[in-house]
Motif scaffolding. Structure first.
Motif, PDB file in Angstrom:
ATOM      1  N   GLU A  44      -8.905   3.538   1.173  1.00  0.00           N
ATOM      2  CA  GLU A  44      -9.599   3.218  -0.075  1.00  0.00           C
ATOM      3  C   GLU A  44      -9.727   1.701  -0.258  1.00  0.00           C
ATOM      4  N   THR A  45      -8.655   0.984   0.051  1.00  0.00           N
ATOM      5  CA  THR A  45      -8.665  -0.470  -0.122  1.00  0.00           C
ATOM      6  C   THR A  45      -9.582  -1.141   0.897  1.00  0.00           C
ATOM      7  N   LEU A  95       0.844  -1.193   0.000  1.00  0.00           N
ATOM      8  CA  LEU A  95       0.000   0.000   0.000  1.00  0.00           C
ATOM      9  C   LEU A  95       0.887   1.252   0.000  1.00  0.00           C
ATOM     10  N   ARG A  96       0.471   2.267  -0.739  1.00  0.00           N
ATOM     11  CA  ARG A  96       1.284   3.487  -0.844  1.00  0.00           C
ATOM     12  C   ARG A  96       1.338   4.253   0.468  1.00  0.00           C
ATOM     13  N   TYR A 130       2.499  -1.507   4.338  1.00  0.00           N
ATOM     14  CA  TYR A 130       2.884  -0.442   3.410  1.00  0.00           C
ATOM     15  C   TYR A 130       4.203  -0.764   2.715  1.00  0.00           C
ATOM     16  N   HIS A 141      -4.390   5.349   0.717  1.00  0.00           N
ATOM     17  CA  HIS A 141      -4.547   4.161  -0.125  1.00  0.00           C
ATOM     18  C   HIS A 141      -5.136   3.008   0.690  1.00  0.00           C
TER      19      HIS A 141
END
Length: 231
Positions: free
Chosen positions: A91-92, A83-84, A103, A88
């Motif tokens: 959102e996921t 994950l950024r 991350y 992010h």
């Protein structure tokens, strides 16, 4: 990691991935397998499995298929890595039921620590991320009681069933309507909420309606399969 639990890494197979697998196997003392995105997974043994999804190499559709599979099989738990950032992650998490978040910036030691916690049945995500998700879910609950985009009650039922990965035929069977009727409802839903496919509709519903997948759909599938005769 618990001896009875294995780790499945869903990512592109390459030399760097193999080094990662070797490290995890050594540190966790547990079976670690890799599955290329889009490949079919057929477990050899019936024991709990932690599935680690590489968001850099899986499409939204592939992620949703894993989500639907985990909803039907309690032996599976899902986590995502690469994950950024926290945005992010939010959102996921709004689209998938995940137990853990990792991350790109996480060290190998931190990843192993998180995987061990997941194997012990705990969640692995930061307190700030959990706080944001609680706030997000509260907004979903409020929105679920408000009319949204003119969706009818039947359209809300159908968009909720989409979240479980149900096919048009399964939705028709559940609601006692024809597949043609389901397709017509889906066309109207897509038009009203301005999306172009099922995945976008599911993500929109989770973000705006907070509709959970029907809890008994997986059971209904199994019962239908069990009682269905030959042919």
């Amino acid at each position: 990691m618990q001896k009875s639990r294995s780790l499945l890494l869903v990512t592109a197979s390459n030399p760097q991935c193999q080094l990662f697998i070797d490290y995890l196997h050594h540190q966790l003392e547990s079976p670690v397998a890799v599955l290329p995105p889009g490949s079919e997974w057929k477990p050899k043994e019936l024991h709990p499995t932690l599935v680690l999804l590489d968001v850099d190499h899986l499409s939204d559709d592939q992620m949703q298929k894993w989500h639907a599979r985990a909803m039907e099989d309690e032996r599976l738990s899902l986590a995502a890595f690469n994950l950024r950032d926290e945005d992010h992650a939010v959102e996921t998490l709004s689209a998938l039921h995940l137990q853990g978040i990792f991350y790109r910036s996480d060290s190998l030691e931190m990843i192993c620590k998180g995987l061990q916690s997941l194997a012990d049945g705990e969640l692995w995500m930061s307190r700030s991320l959990m706080t944001r998700m609680i706030s997000f879910l509260r907004r979903q609950q409020l929105n679920s009681y408000r009319p949204v985009c003119g969706l009818t009650h039947r359209e809300l039922e159908i968009i909720g069933l989409l979240g479980s990965g149900a096919s048009n035929g399964e939705i028709a069977d559940r609601l006692f309507v024809s597949e043609h009727t389901v397709k017509s409802h889906l066309y109207n839903i897509f038009r009203k909420i301005d999306v172009h496919n099922r995945i976008q509709a599911v993500n929109w519903a989770r973000q705006n309606l907070g509709i959970p997948p029907p809890a008994d759909l997986g059971r209904r599938r199994r019962e239908t399969s069990h009682h269905r005769g030959p042919g």
